[in-house]
Design a protein around this motif. Structure first.
Motif, PDB file in Angstrom:
ATOM      1  N   PRO A   1       0.823  -1.217   0.000  1.00  0.00           N
ATOM      2  CA  PRO A   1       0.000   0.000   0.000  1.00  0.00           C
ATOM      3  C   PRO A   1       0.851   1.259   0.000  1.00  0.00           C
ATOM      4  O   PRO A   1       1.939   1.290   0.583  1.00  0.00           O
ATOM      5  CB  PRO A   1      -0.805  -0.126   1.304  1.00  0.00           C
ATOM      6  CG  PRO A   1       0.047  -0.982   2.189  1.00  0.00           C
ATOM      7  CD  PRO A   1       0.760  -1.939   1.282  1.00  0.00           C
ATOM      8  N   LEU A   2       0.363   2.273  -0.679  1.00  0.00           N
ATOM      9  CA  LEU A   2       0.976   3.597  -0.662  1.00  0.00           C
ATOM     10  C   LEU A   2       2.495   3.522  -0.906  1.00  0.00           C
ATOM     11  O   LEU A   2       3.293   4.111  -0.188  1.00  0.00           O
ATOM     12  CB  LEU A   2       0.693   4.285   0.679  1.00  0.00           C
ATOM     13  CG  LEU A   2       0.711   5.816   0.688  1.00  0.00           C
ATOM     14  CD1 LEU A   2      -0.354   6.391  -0.230  1.00  0.00           C
ATOM     15  CD2 LEU A   2       0.524   6.335   2.103  1.00  0.00           C
ATOM     16  N   ASP A   3       2.875   2.771  -1.948  1.00  0.00           N
ATOM     17  CA  ASP A   3       4.295   2.532  -2.207  1.00  0.00           C
ATOM     18  C   ASP A   3       4.828   3.348  -3.378  1.00  0.00           C
ATOM     19  O   ASP A   3       5.818   2.983  -4.008  1.00  0.00           O
ATOM     20  CB  ASP A   3       4.554   1.044  -2.448  1.00  0.00           C
ATOM     21  CG  ASP A   3       3.815   0.508  -3.667  1.00  0.00           C
ATOM     22  OD1 ASP A   3       2.941   1.216  -4.206  1.00  0.00           O
ATOM     23  OD2 ASP A   3       4.101  -0.632  -4.086  1.00  0.00           O
ATOM     24  N   ILE A   4       4.208   4.472  -3.675  1.00  0.00           N
ATOM     25  CA  ILE A   4       4.638   5.312  -4.787  1.00  0.00           C
ATOM     26  C   ILE A   4       6.080   5.769  -4.625  1.00  0.00           C
ATOM     27  O   ILE A   4       6.775   6.047  -5.614  1.00  0.00           O
ATOM     28  CB  ILE A   4       3.686   6.520  -4.939  1.00  0.00           C
ATOM     29  CG1 ILE A   4       3.985   7.289  -6.228  1.00  0.00           C
ATOM     30  CG2 ILE A   4       3.716   7.408  -3.709  1.00  0.00           C
ATOM     31  CD1 ILE A   4       2.969   8.379  -6.530  1.00  0.00           C
ATOM     32  N   ALA A   5       6.575   5.812  -3.399  1.00  0.00           N
ATOM     33  CA  ALA A   5       7.942   6.291  -3.149  1.00  0.00           C
ATOM     34  C   ALA A   5       9.008   5.384  -3.735  1.00  0.00           C
ATOM     35  O   ALA A   5      10.182   5.782  -3.791  1.00  0.00           O
ATOM     36  CB  ALA A   5       8.167   6.449  -1.645  1.00  0.00           C
ATOM     37  N   ILE A   6       8.665   4.186  -4.194  1.00  0.00           N
ATOM     38  CA  ILE A   6       9.690   3.304  -4.754  1.00  0.00           C
ATOM     39  C   ILE A   6      10.371   3.929  -5.969  1.00  0.00           C
ATOM     40  O   ILE A   6      11.534   3.619  -6.266  1.00  0.00           O
ATOM     41  CB  ILE A   6       9.117   1.920  -5.134  1.00  0.00           C
ATOM     42  CG1 ILE A   6       7.985   2.049  -6.164  1.00  0.00           C
ATOM     43  CG2 ILE A   6       8.655   1.175  -3.894  1.00  0.00           C
ATOM     44  CD1 ILE A   6       7.422   0.706  -6.626  1.00  0.00           C
TER      45      ILE A   6
END
Length: 505
Positions: free
Chosen positions: A415-420
């Motif tokens: 979840p909410l892993d856009i920072a990768i």
């Protein structure tokens, strides 16, 4: 996220062959209620310690069942206390003081206390740590076991998502003496412990009779996970009763037939499973944003969802789901336009197209999606060669670790892993200062409005630059014996949490 198809439309797609296979209306005699459950999974985990390796299948077996964290995520996606009963946060957001549950023991009898929690967090953030989410604790300055029931975590700058991150499988608490062997002999504070693992076939959990939390003790005596990759075999296992539940059923083309069989409960839930075709931004011609944009414009996402997942799923324009805070629908950015895509390729110096290979995990959704992408990209002169790649071992080695790929496809489940996309040396090879600044703002802002605005900016940057082809969010196609209660309908985090599961009398 709402499924875009009506029940009637789904029923209309069910073939006679599928109905025959599933034996609709057979009126078979149901077994008596039991105190155990057999759960099917498509992927077998390579190990059982979620604090040292990334594949989500690990957490789908052991998170909440064997291992627990300071906090947890419930079936509605909310942060709940767990081994930390409560906490306080300093006004500047830099000091978290956790009040820990007392009289907690691991399944091997070793007590859990603040010293154990300190060990777990320090191990997670250590220089030599292989924890897949160690960057979550990059801002931690110190951890202190103030007394056996008080843990203090001090940060260098605010971390708006800290309590959320501490609820992930990668952040579970581990017993120091067993940490080195948790991969094959997991020891946690959870309500179950490992019974037997027959690799390549099944894994059994048994009740932890010394479980500390009597109020939330499991209703089951045990559970067996069966690993069945082939979607047709999954359907057959359900039909025969060899498997009681497939929380993530892998044959969407057969799902409508299951919906009409009153022996089963079927639930189309929401997930965080973002299907993206990752591009290696380090290499030509994919280092040119015009090329990546052209590839995106060659993809008819609605048709891909229909062909790859029988219409179940929601197209996306960035690495974000409609469930996530501050979601923006960006599917209109670089929307389907083959003519414009061909012109953009010509502008980039590829008027006759070029050739690419796509490393494709063996999961059915990935194979089907790759085949459809192959046909769509051919329309703009791009020849796509599909390279089957065993998942997780080969894919993790070749794509995630060594970056030996041109294009790939996988469902990112966290979840909410856009920072990768802002991680240094991550497999996309994408590096954009504006994106990193937006993520830093989102993750440190204590002002919710500013935080969501920053996440919106990050989404827009990805939609513009196309470091990956953003395809669709997979639904949770759950199917299980109609007498089973307590399985999650939605999947805010990849999990098979069995702690509330039981059979109706």
């Amino acid at each position: 996220m709402q499924n875009p198809l009506t029940r009637l439309a789904r029923l209309g797609r069910a073939t006679a062959a599928a109905l025959a296979l599933l034996g609709v209306g057979t009126g078979a005699t149901l077994a008596q209620p039991r105190s155990d459950i057999v759960v099917g999974m498509a992927i077998e985990p390579a190990g059982l310690d979620p604090t040292v390796a990334a594949p989500v299948a690990i957490g789908q077996v052991v998170w909440q069942n064997v291992f627990e964290g300071l906090t947890r995520i419930d079936g509605e996606g909310r942060i709940q206390p767990q081994l930390a009963k409560s906490w306080t946060v300093s006004p500047d957001g830099l000091v978290y003081t956790f009040d820990l549950a007392e009289n907690v023991t691991f399944s091997n009898g070793v007590p859990f206390d603040a010293g154990t929690a300190k060990f777990s967090l320090d191990r997670m953030r250590a220089t030599d740590s292989t924890n897949p989410q160690k960057q979550f604790l990059a801002n931690v300055v110190s951890t202190e076991a103030r007394d056996p029931k008080t843990l203090v975590v001090t940060l260098s700058k605010p971390a708006a998502n800290l309590l959320f991150w501490l609820a992930w499988p990668a952040s579970v608490m581990v017993e120091p003496g067993s940490a080195a062997t948790n991969r094959t002999q997991p020891v946690g504070t959870g309500p179950f412990k490992l019974g037997e693992w027959r690799q390549g076939d099944r894994l059994t959990l048994v009740r932890n009779e010394t479980y500390w939390n009597a109020a939330d003790a499991p209703k089951l005596d045990g559970a067996t996970f069966r690993f069945i990759a082939d979607p047709q075999a999954q359907a057959a296992a359900l039909q025969s009763g060899d498997v009681d539940a497939f929380p993530e059923f892998g044959a969407p083309e057969l799902y409508a037939g299951l919906e009409t069989d009153d022996r089963f409960e079927t639930v189309v839930g929401v997930t965080e499973l973002k299907v993206v075709a990752g591009l290696n931004n380090r290499i030509k011609p994919l280092d040119d944003p015009r090329v990546r944009q052209a590839l995106m414009m060659a993809v008819d996402r609605a048709s891909l969802v229909e062909g790859a997942y029988s219409g179940y799923g929601t197209p996306i324009g960035s690495h974000y789901t409609p469930n996530d805070p501050g979601f923006r629908d960006l599917t209109a950015v670089h929307a389907y336009d083959p003519e414009k895509a061909r012109a953009l390729l010509a502008e980039a110096g590829y008027p006759d197209g070029f050739a690419l290979s796509i490393k494709t995990p063996q999961m059915a959704y990935a194979t089907r999606s790759a085949e459809i992408l192959q046909a769509m990209l051919a329309e703009i002169g791009v020849t796509l060669t599909i390279v089957p790649t065993e998942f997780p071992a080969a894919w993790v080695d070749q794509v995630l670790t060594r970056h030996d790929f041109e294009m790939t496809i996988v469902a990112h489940a966290e979840p909410l892993d856009i920072a990768i996309y802002g991680r240094d040396n991550y497999y996309f090879g994408y590096d954009d200062a504006q994106f990193k600044a937006a993520i830093a703002s989102a993750e440190t802002s204590l002002d919710e409005e500013k935080r969501l605005e920053a996440y919106g900016t990050a989404q827009e940057i990805l939609a513009r630059d196309v470091p990956a082809l953003f395809l669709f969010v997979m639904p949770k196609l759950g199917v299980w014996d109609a007498r089973i209660e307590g399985l999650w309908h939605d999947e805010p985090i990849p999990a098979n949490d069995l702690t509330s599961v039981s059979w109706r009398e």
